[in-house]
Design a protein around this motif. Structure first.
Motif, short mmCIF file in Angstrom:
data_model
loop_
_atom_site.label_atom_id
_atom_site.label_comp_id
_atom_site.label_asym_id
_atom_site.label_seq_id
_atom_site.Cartn_x
_atom_site.Cartn_y
_atom_site.Cartn_z
N ILE A 2 1.73 9.00 -12.29
CA ILE A 2 0.40 8.81 -11.71
C ILE A 2 -0.59 9.32 -12.73
O ILE A 2 -0.57 10.49 -13.13
CB ILE A 2 0.25 9.57 -10.38
CG1 ILE A 2 1.28 9.04 -9.37
CG2 ILE A 2 -1.17 9.42 -9.84
CD1 ILE A 2 1.38 9.86 -8.11
N TYR A 18 -3.29 3.72 -2.35
CA TYR A 18 -3.07 2.96 -3.58
C TYR A 18 -2.67 1.55 -3.21
O TYR A 18 -1.80 1.35 -2.35
CB TYR A 18 -1.98 3.62 -4.44
CG TYR A 18 -2.44 4.85 -5.19
CD1 TYR A 18 -2.60 4.82 -6.57
CD2 TYR A 18 -2.72 6.03 -4.52
CE1 TYR A 18 -3.03 5.95 -7.26
CE2 TYR A 18 -3.16 7.15 -5.19
CZ TYR A 18 -3.30 7.11 -6.56
OH TYR A 18 -3.73 8.21 -7.25
N TRP A 27 -3.78 5.59 -11.03
CA TRP A 27 -2.85 4.48 -11.27
C TRP A 27 -1.43 4.99 -11.08
O TRP A 27 -1.08 6.06 -11.57
CB TRP A 27 -3.00 3.92 -12.69
CG TRP A 27 -4.29 3.19 -12.88
CD1 TRP A 27 -5.52 3.72 -13.14
CD2 TRP A 27 -4.47 1.77 -12.83
NE1 TRP A 27 -6.46 2.74 -13.24
CE2 TRP A 27 -5.85 1.52 -13.06
CE3 TRP A 27 -3.62 0.70 -12.61
CZ2 TRP A 27 -6.38 0.23 -13.06
CZ3 TRP A 27 -4.15 -0.59 -12.63
CH2 TRP A 27 -5.52 -0.81 -12.84
N GLN A 43 0.84 -1.19 0.00
CA GLN A 43 0.00 0.00 0.00
C GLN A 43 0.88 1.25 0.00
O GLN A 43 1.92 1.29 0.65
CB GLN A 43 -0.92 0.01 1.22
CG GLN A 43 -1.94 -1.12 1.24
CD GLN A 43 -2.60 -1.25 2.59
OE1 GLN A 43 -1.91 -1.51 3.59
NE2 GLN A 43 -3.91 -1.10 2.64
N TRP A 92 0.42 0.06 -8.92
CA TRP A 92 -0.58 0.27 -7.88
C TRP A 92 -1.79 0.97 -8.49
O TRP A 92 -1.65 1.78 -9.41
CB TRP A 92 -0.04 1.14 -6.75
CG TRP A 92 1.06 0.55 -5.94
CD1 TRP A 92 0.96 -0.02 -4.71
CD2 TRP A 92 2.47 0.52 -6.26
NE1 TRP A 92 2.20 -0.42 -4.24
CE2 TRP A 92 3.15 -0.09 -5.18
CE3 TRP A 92 3.22 0.94 -7.36
CZ2 TRP A 92 4.52 -0.29 -5.16
CZ3 TRP A 92 4.58 0.75 -7.35
CH2 TRP A 92 5.23 0.13 -6.26
N CYS A 93 -2.99 0.67 -7.96
CA CYS A 93 -4.19 1.40 -8.38
C CYS A 93 -4.85 2.00 -7.15
O CYS A 93 -4.74 1.47 -6.03
CB CYS A 93 -5.16 0.49 -9.13
SG CYS A 93 -5.91 -0.81 -8.14
N GLN A 94 -5.53 3.13 -7.34
CA GLN A 94 -6.15 3.85 -6.23
C GLN A 94 -7.30 3.04 -5.64
O GLN A 94 -8.11 2.45 -6.38
CB GLN A 94 -6.65 5.22 -6.72
CG GLN A 94 -7.04 6.18 -5.62
CD GLN A 94 -7.42 7.55 -6.19
OE1 GLN A 94 -7.51 7.72 -7.39
NE2 GLN A 94 -7.63 8.51 -5.30
#
Length: 853
Positions: free
Chosen positions: A457, A424, A446, A409, A438-440
């Motif tokens: 981002i 994220y 992203w 995270q 990572w995705c929100q």
């Protein structure tokens, strides 16, 4: 001869200067009929062997109803420029299609067949010149007789009019150079490349130079030079030459200049044969290992029958990479677009010229990072399948390990993009260009690595595949995790700007993002009900700001009467979005609306959002203590990393003072432009290594803009020497020099955009020449050309002091390399995987690879 632009060349074909006899002076015979058109004609042109020889009449007619003849043993064509135009000889079918001729009749043919025309001309790249050695005859016997009678002079004519340059390090400059009629520089002839941009000329210090643009002649700049002073010897009589690369000169025995076409053809054929042999011996497959540019890694296959700059070319299997040899010193480069190959651009290159070695034999490589090159020992090329596959497999294993060790995270803090703030989550088992992604958790964001090796981002998923985003790390991550990056930047108003408030954290911050935003909104609503703080000092209603380094912030600012920020007035730029405001360091207008003016600085932000968030581009050098903005004399500018002093910032209370300061700055910049141009690229005496290179492109176009009619300073017009004091023959020479300079400078569209008033420019040059002549300097020779050049470069201003001698010179501090002048192309994509050295650098703007809107 350089092939002129179609429009200007067509004008040369269809019209003649007044000094050339018109068709009325030649008795016009009856219009030609088919019986008067010879089936065969022969062109006698000893100095132009390429198109000399027999021509056969073709069936049919051109659009003007005129006949066409085609060279029997060559690619030449004989055609008419119009119904009553000039007979012209084109080098090939492409020139014929554009109506371009390199040899033409001296007068309109008036429907006479070519063999009945008495006078012919050739074009040297700049102008047409009568040539008594050219003739068109109607029988082989006449041709052989004429060719035989001119044979003893053919070799001399060739050596007098043409030279051939062989320069493997700069293959684009190789080929024929035609001597320019009626033009000398520093007492020596000038040669122009046929079909290219090269020029051969003598420098002030007496060396032969080859430059890849005519601008180099004026400033003694070039990329190829003799190692010694010529002492009057012609270029083809010089034995040792050198080329410029990476800030220094390198002697190269392969560089050769000859006056014999046969020798040049033989040597070029030998070069081509060597190229074919090298290409056929090159490895069929190569493997590139390049951790900084993972999208370029992998297998490369040699392209059959393709050669670039004398070397083989490889293309990436399953990718866009192209491995080729560039024409600027001979470096192995990797680009992602064919257009970049043509322009010698790339994202990766070897450090040293390869000198014929294959890519897998080069030990040192470097990759593009912004506008500079960074050497990296992890980059290598191998021809061994096992070695390449093993290295790539090890990289993949290491990438999986690093992705597994990455934080599950992350939290993003981005006050100006609250929709992207928050948590994220890492996508387990998924890699993007060798890195974790990572995705929100509760939003569209992203966080991923681009092909250029930066953390981006984005605000939607499809941007990941396009290498797009709205927030990015300021530098490539080089395998560092996002939370380890110190500086970030954000895409705003069409450009990337430093964003010191952006942070990526591996631990959840104390405040809740949503609650924080809600609290701010509530506080703003509460603040709107409070009475406005009292301003401590009566402030001016208008301010004028001069900021040399940030012209977008320059201009008039008007006070917003009903607005207070941290206890002081706010001024907004007239016709713009910039704000001039008061800010206490470390705070912003939301969390501390009242502030303490005695501990704050005057600041200028580019937008409302920046001002509210406490992000400024300019600030006072010290706390203002309640004093008015114009009383702040020291200012600082944020350069993206830190605050630095900026002496170019000043604040005025009236427009007259502001305009006067801006005018003074423009005059100083014009004077500095000429001084820097001469200093950067002037030849020096230090034998055997001259220090001079090509000047920055665009110099002529930029300084010519100062000659627009509406920008001419007429405040000192009474001091200008009247142009009519110059003798008429000198006035005519000045006019010719100006027109030829504009034409030879290849300004093209840039010239048209500058809207140069040619008549005004000629008068200014006449005034300058007249004043210098009045001081006792002889202006009948090349001094006149120098003064015209100087006047155009610096702009005529009678209040400026002019040097007493035309021979004043400036000693340069050092040589300038091509990397040194890359400031011309200062728009650079953050994602440099596809365009760091291509479209964006040419347009000084971001392309679709850099952001997703």
């Amino acid at each position: 001869m350089v092939e002129p632009e179609p429009e200007s060349f067509a004008q040369n074909v269809s019209s003649q200067p007044s000094s050339v006899a018109g068709p009325s002076e030649v008795p016009a015979p009856a219009p030609a009929t088919a019986s008067h058109e010879p089936e065969r004609v022969w062109l006698v042109a000893p100095a132009r062997g390429q198109i000399e020889g027999e021509y056969a009449l073709q069936k049919g007619r051109d659009r003007y109803g005129q006949p066409l003849w085609r060279q029997v043993n060559g690619a030449g064509w004989l055609f008419s420029s119009g119904p009553d135009g000039f007979w012209c000889f084109a080098n090939n079918e492409a020139d014929l299609g554009q109506r371009l001729g390199h040899v033409q009749s001296a007068t309109p043919h008036a429907r006479r067949s070519p063999n009945h025309v008495d006078r012919w001309q050739h074009h040297d790249g700049s102008a047409w010149h009568d040539d008594s050695t050219i003739a068109v005859v109607s029988s082989r016997e006449e041709f052989e007789m004429a060719a035989s009678s001119q044979q003893p002079d053919a070799e001399q004519a060739s050596s007098d009019s043409s030279l051939w340059l062989l320069a493997p390090p700069y293959v684009a400059l190789q080929g024929e150079y035609r001597k320019q009629e009626n033009r000398t520089e520093r007492g020596q002839p000038v040669y122009r490349q046929v079909g290219g941009e090269g020029w051969i000329f003598s420098t002030t210090k007496g060396r032969w130079f080859v430059t890849d643009g005519e601008a180099g002649i004026a400033v003694n700049g070039g990329v190829i030079a003799t190692t010694t002073i010529h002492n009057g010897s012609s270029p083809h009589e010089m034995q040792r030459w050198q080329y410029f690369y990476e800030g220094s000169w390198h002697v190269d025995a392969s560089i050769h200049v000859t006056a014999k076409q046969a020798e040049a053809v033989r040597r070029l054929a030998e070069q081509e044969a060597d190229s074919l042999q090298r290409a056929s011996a090159a490895p069929e497959k190569l493997w590139l290992i390049c951790p900084p540019k993972p999208s370029l890694q992998g297998e490369y296959m040699r392209q059959a029958a393709r050669i670039e700059r004398g070397q083989a070319v490889w293309r990436q299997a399953g990718g866009n990479g192209i491995l080729y040899s560039n024409g600027l010193g001979g470096l192995w480069c990797i680009a992602t677009k064919e257009a970049d190959v043509a322009k010698n651009l790339g994202l990766l290159q070897c450090v040293q010229p390869h000198k014929g070695k294959a890519p897998d034999e080069m030990e040192e490589w470097q990759f593009a990072e912004g506008t500079s090159w960074r050497a990296d020992k992890s980059v290598r090329v191998t021809a061994q399948r096992e070695e390449g596959q093993k290295a790539l497999s090890e990289q993949e294993t290491e990438a999986l390990r690093r992705a597994s060790a990455a934080s599950a995270q992350l939290w993003l803090k981005a006050p100006l993009r609250p929709d992207l703030e928050g948590e994220y989550k890492k996508l387990e088992g998924k890699l993007e260009r060798g890195q974790a992604i990572w995705c929100q958790a509760n939003g569209p964001g992203w966080l991923y690595s681009t092909a250029g090796g930066r953390w981006f981002i984005a605000d939607r998923e499809d941007a990941v595949g396009l290498c797009g985003g709205v927030i990015a790390s300021s530098s490539p991550h080089q395998s560092r995790y996002p939370q380890e990056m110190d500086r970030w930047q954000q895409y705003q108003d069409g450009s990337w700007k430093a964003a010191p408030s952006v942070q990526v954290l591996a631990e959840r911050p104390e405040e809740c993002f949503a609650g924080h935003i809600g609290n701010v909104e509530a506080q703003m609503a509460e603040d709107s009900t409070k009475p406005l703080p009292v301003v401590r000092v009566a402030m001016p209603s208008c301010l004028w700001v001069m900021a040399s380094a940030l012209p977008s912030l320059e201009g008039e600012y008007a006070q917003e009467k009903t607005r207070i920020m941290q206890g002081q007035c706010v001024w907004r730029k007239v016709g713009g979005a910039s704000l001039f405001f008061n800010l206490q360091e470390g705070l912003n207008a939301i969390t501390n609306p009242d502030g303490d003016a005695t501990k704050a600085r005057w600041c200028i932000a580019e937008s409302e959002a920046d001002a509210v968030g406490g992000v400024a581009k300019l600030r006072g050098g010290a706390c203002h203590g309640g004093r008015e903005p114009h009383e702040t004399t020291a200012w600082e500018r944020f350069d993206g990393n830190a605050w630095c002093d900026d002496s170019g910032v000043r604040v005025f209370l009236d427009s007259a003072s502001f305009k006067s300061a801006v005018s003074e700055r423009k005059s100083a910049l014009k004077r500095k432009l000429l001084a820097d141009t001469l200093q950067q690229a002037e030849d020096v005496e230090d034998d055997p290594m001259p220090e001079a290179v090509k000047p920055a492109d665009g110099i002529f176009a930029s300084v010519l803009k100062t000659s627009r009619p509406h920008e001419v300073d007429t405040s000192h017009s009474t001091d200008v020497a009247p142009a009519n004091v110059l003798p008429q023959h000198l006035r005519e020479r000045v006019a010719t020099e100006v027109r030829q300079l504009l034409s030879r400078a290849n300004l093209g569209q840039a010239h048209a955009k500058a809207q140069v008033n040619e008549a005004r420019l000629i008068e200014e040059c006449c005034s300058a020449v007249a004043q210098v002549e009045a001081s006792g300097i002889d202006m009948t020779g090349e001094n006149l050309s120098k003064e015209v050049m100087r006047t155009i470069l610096v702009g005529w201003d009678s209040s400026s002091r002019r040097p007493n001698s035309l021979d004043d010179t400036v000693t340069p501090s050092r040589a300038i390399s091509r990397n040194d002048i890359s400031w011309e192309q200062d728009g650079v994509c953050l994602d440099d995987s596809g365009c760091v050295l291509g479209v964006c650098r040419e347009q000084a703007s971001m392309c679709d690879h850099c952001h997703v809107s």
